[in-house]
Design a protein around this motif. Structure first.
Motif, PDB file in Angstrom:
ATOM      1  N   PRO A   1      -3.458  17.989 -10.775  1.00 58.48           N
ATOM      2  CA  PRO A   1      -3.874  19.122  -9.939  1.00 58.48           C
ATOM      3  C   PRO A   1      -3.685  18.864  -8.448  1.00 58.48           C
ATOM      4  O   PRO A   1      -3.292  19.773  -7.702  1.00 58.48           O
ATOM      5  N   THR A   2      -3.954  17.633  -8.022  1.00 56.40           N
ATOM      6  CA  THR A   2      -3.753  17.282  -6.614  1.00 56.40           C
ATOM      7  C   THR A   2      -2.278  17.362  -6.259  1.00 56.40           C
ATOM      8  O   THR A   2      -1.915  17.853  -5.178  1.00 56.40           O
ATOM      9  N   TYR A   3      -1.429  16.896  -7.151  1.00 57.77           N
ATOM     10  CA  TYR A   3       0.014  16.960  -6.913  1.00 57.77           C
ATOM     11  C   TYR A   3       0.480  18.402  -6.758  1.00 57.77           C
ATOM     12  O   TYR A   3       1.238  18.737  -5.828  1.00 57.77           O
ATOM     13  N   LEU A   4       0.032  19.283  -7.657  1.00 57.67           N
ATOM     14  CA  LEU A   4       0.442  20.684  -7.601  1.00 57.67           C
ATOM     15  C   LEU A   4      -0.041  21.362  -6.323  1.00 57.67           C
ATOM     16  O   LEU A   4       0.634  22.236  -5.771  1.00 57.67           O
ATOM     17  N   LYS A   5      -1.206  20.933  -5.847  1.00 59.51           N
ATOM     18  CA  LYS A   5      -1.780  21.527  -4.642  1.00 59.51           C
ATOM     19  C   LYS A   5      -1.163  20.951  -3.368  1.00 59.51           C
ATOM     20  O   LYS A   5      -1.031  21.633  -2.356  1.00 59.51           O
ATOM     21  N   ARG A   6      -0.750  19.668  -3.429  1.00 59.94           N
ATOM     22  CA  ARG A   6      -0.347  18.963  -2.199  1.00 59.94           C
ATOM     23  C   ARG A   6       1.105  18.475  -2.202  1.00 59.94           C
ATOM     24  O   ARG A   6       1.478  17.667  -1.353  1.00 59.94           O
ATOM     25  N   LYS A   7       1.927  18.968  -3.104  1.00 59.58           N
ATOM     26  CA  LYS A   7       3.264  18.398  -3.252  1.00 59.58           C
ATOM     27  C   LYS A   7       4.142  18.522  -2.009  1.00 59.58           C
ATOM     28  O   LYS A   7       5.123  17.786  -1.866  1.00 59.58           O
ATOM     29  N   ASP A   8       3.801  19.445  -1.122  1.00 62.09           N
ATOM     30  CA  ASP A   8       4.581  19.607   0.113  1.00 62.09           C
ATOM     31  C   ASP A   8       3.815  19.158   1.356  1.00 62.09           C
ATOM     32  O   ASP A   8       4.254  19.408   2.482  1.00 62.09           O
ATOM     33  N   ASP A   9       2.691  18.491   1.138  1.00 62.68           N
ATOM     34  CA  ASP A   9       1.842  18.052   2.251  1.00 62.68           C
ATOM     35  C   ASP A   9       2.178  16.605   2.612  1.00 62.68           C
ATOM     36  O   ASP A   9       1.731  15.659   1.955  1.00 62.68           O
TER      37      ASP A   9
ATOM     38  N   MET B   1       0.829  -1.205   0.000  1.00 61.62           N
ATOM     39  CA  MET B   1       0.000   0.000   0.000  1.00 61.62           C
ATOM     40  C   MET B   1       0.862   1.252   0.000  1.00 61.62           C
ATOM     41  O   MET B   1       0.641   2.183  -0.791  1.00 61.62           O
ATOM     42  N   ASP B   2       1.867   1.303   0.875  1.00 60.44           N
ATOM     43  CA  ASP B   2       2.735   2.479   0.978  1.00 60.44           C
ATOM     44  C   ASP B   2       3.569   2.700  -0.280  1.00 60.44           C
ATOM     45  O   ASP B   2       3.866   3.838  -0.648  1.00 60.44           O
TER      46      ASP B   2
ATOM     47  N   ASN C   1       1.198  14.848   4.996  1.00 65.55           N
ATOM     48  CA  ASN C   1       0.088  14.105   5.597  1.00 65.55           C
ATOM     49  C   ASN C   1      -0.955  13.653   4.581  1.00 65.55           C
ATOM     50  O   ASN C   1      -1.900  12.953   4.935  1.00 65.55           O
ATOM     51  N   TYR C   2      -0.775  14.033   3.317  1.00 66.41           N
ATOM     52  CA  TYR C   2      -1.796  13.719   2.311  1.00 66.41           C
ATOM     53  C   TYR C   2      -1.495  12.418   1.587  1.00 66.41           C
ATOM     54  O   TYR C   2      -0.362  12.156   1.174  1.00 66.41           O
ATOM     55  N   ARG C   3      -2.521  11.591   1.428  1.00 67.52           N
ATOM     56  CA  ARG C   3      -2.446  10.363   0.644  1.00 67.52           C
ATOM     57  C   ARG C   3      -3.707  10.257  -0.211  1.00 67.52           C
ATOM     58  O   ARG C   3      -4.778  10.722   0.177  1.00 67.52           O
ATOM     59  N   SER C   4      -3.572   9.635  -1.369  1.00 72.15           N
ATOM     60  CA  SER C   4      -4.730   9.428  -2.228  1.00 72.15           C
ATOM     61  C   SER C   4      -4.579   8.089  -2.949  1.00 72.15           C
ATOM     62  O   SER C   4      -3.471   7.694  -3.320  1.00 72.15           O
ATOM     63  N   LEU C   5      -5.685   7.397  -3.134  1.00 71.76           N
ATOM     64  CA  LEU C   5      -5.635   6.103  -3.813  1.00 71.76           C
ATOM     65  C   LEU C   5      -6.961   5.828  -4.510  1.00 71.76           C
ATOM     66  O   LEU C   5      -7.971   6.451  -4.208  1.00 71.76           O
TER      67      LEU C   5
END
Length: 204
Positions: free
Chosen positions: A101-109, A26-27, A111-115
């Motif tokens: 778009p998610t990558y551009l918004k969350r690239k430094d986050d 998963m990781d 704590n964020y995961r998406s699947l």
């Protein structure tokens, strides 16, 4: 000819089942923006579509993909006269594009995961709808034209994306849908003209 839809469903189900009980898998596959920006693990744009949060998440995506995917493969090869592999290109690029778009918004986050395959599935669904906008769709027992479903889905996704707080990547749904439409129009320019003509002559 073997259906790409069936192959994708089988592979996704197998890997998702493995990941349900194997956190290392998963990781390694999940979409984690910092792993892309800091470690250059670009494969995560695609591999996140091979894993799901739980059985219901997997079942919903694969059930939708199976029916719309089979229909779209037939439309691509039959009505549009495209080669079989165009469907596979749509699906893979749909996964990538939906997550940008998610990558551009969350690239430094951190704590964020998406699947999940939802972005690519939306690309498939909306590609089919742009070709056959007045096809019949049943949603929770309600019969409606595919075009009406598409409008309701996009309005809901945009609203939920702005609202947030439900742990669902609605941006991936939106941009996956947009990609499915744009890709289909690019590979066959007549699709847009046929869609406009269909709007002028409702058939439901």
């Amino acid at each position: 000819m073997t259906s790409y839809t069936v192959i994708i469903v089988i592979i996704t189900c197998l890997i998702s089942f493995i990941a349900f009980s194997n956190l290392k898998v998963m990781d390694a596959l999940i979409f984690w923006p910092p792993a892309v920006s800091m470690r250059h693990q670009y494969w995560r744009f695609v591999t996140c579509g091979l894993i799901h949060a739980d059985f219901m998440h997997l079942a919903f995506n694969m059930f939708t993909l199976y029916f719309f995917g089979k229909a779209l493969e037939n439309l691509y090869m039959g009505e549009l006269g495209l080669q079989h592999y165009y469907f596979l290109i749509l699906y893979i690029l749909g996964l990538i594009f939906a997550n940008i778009p998610t990558y551009l918004k969350r690239k430094d986050d951190y704590n964020y995961r998406s699947l999940g395959a939802s972005g690519a599935v939306c690309a498939v669904v909306f590609a089919a709808i742009i070709i056959r906008p007045w096809a019949e769709i049943w949603l929770y027992g309600i019969r409606m034209p595919a075009l009406i479903y598409a409008v309701l889905f996009m309005v809901y996704s945009i609203y939920m994306s702005k609202r947030g707080g439900d742990n669902v990547n609605h941006d991936a749904h939106i941009w996956g849908a947009v990609f499915g439409i744009v890709f289909t129009i690019i590979v066959d320019h007549e699709v847009f003209g046929n869609f406009i003509n269909a709007l002028r002559h409702p058939n439901f």
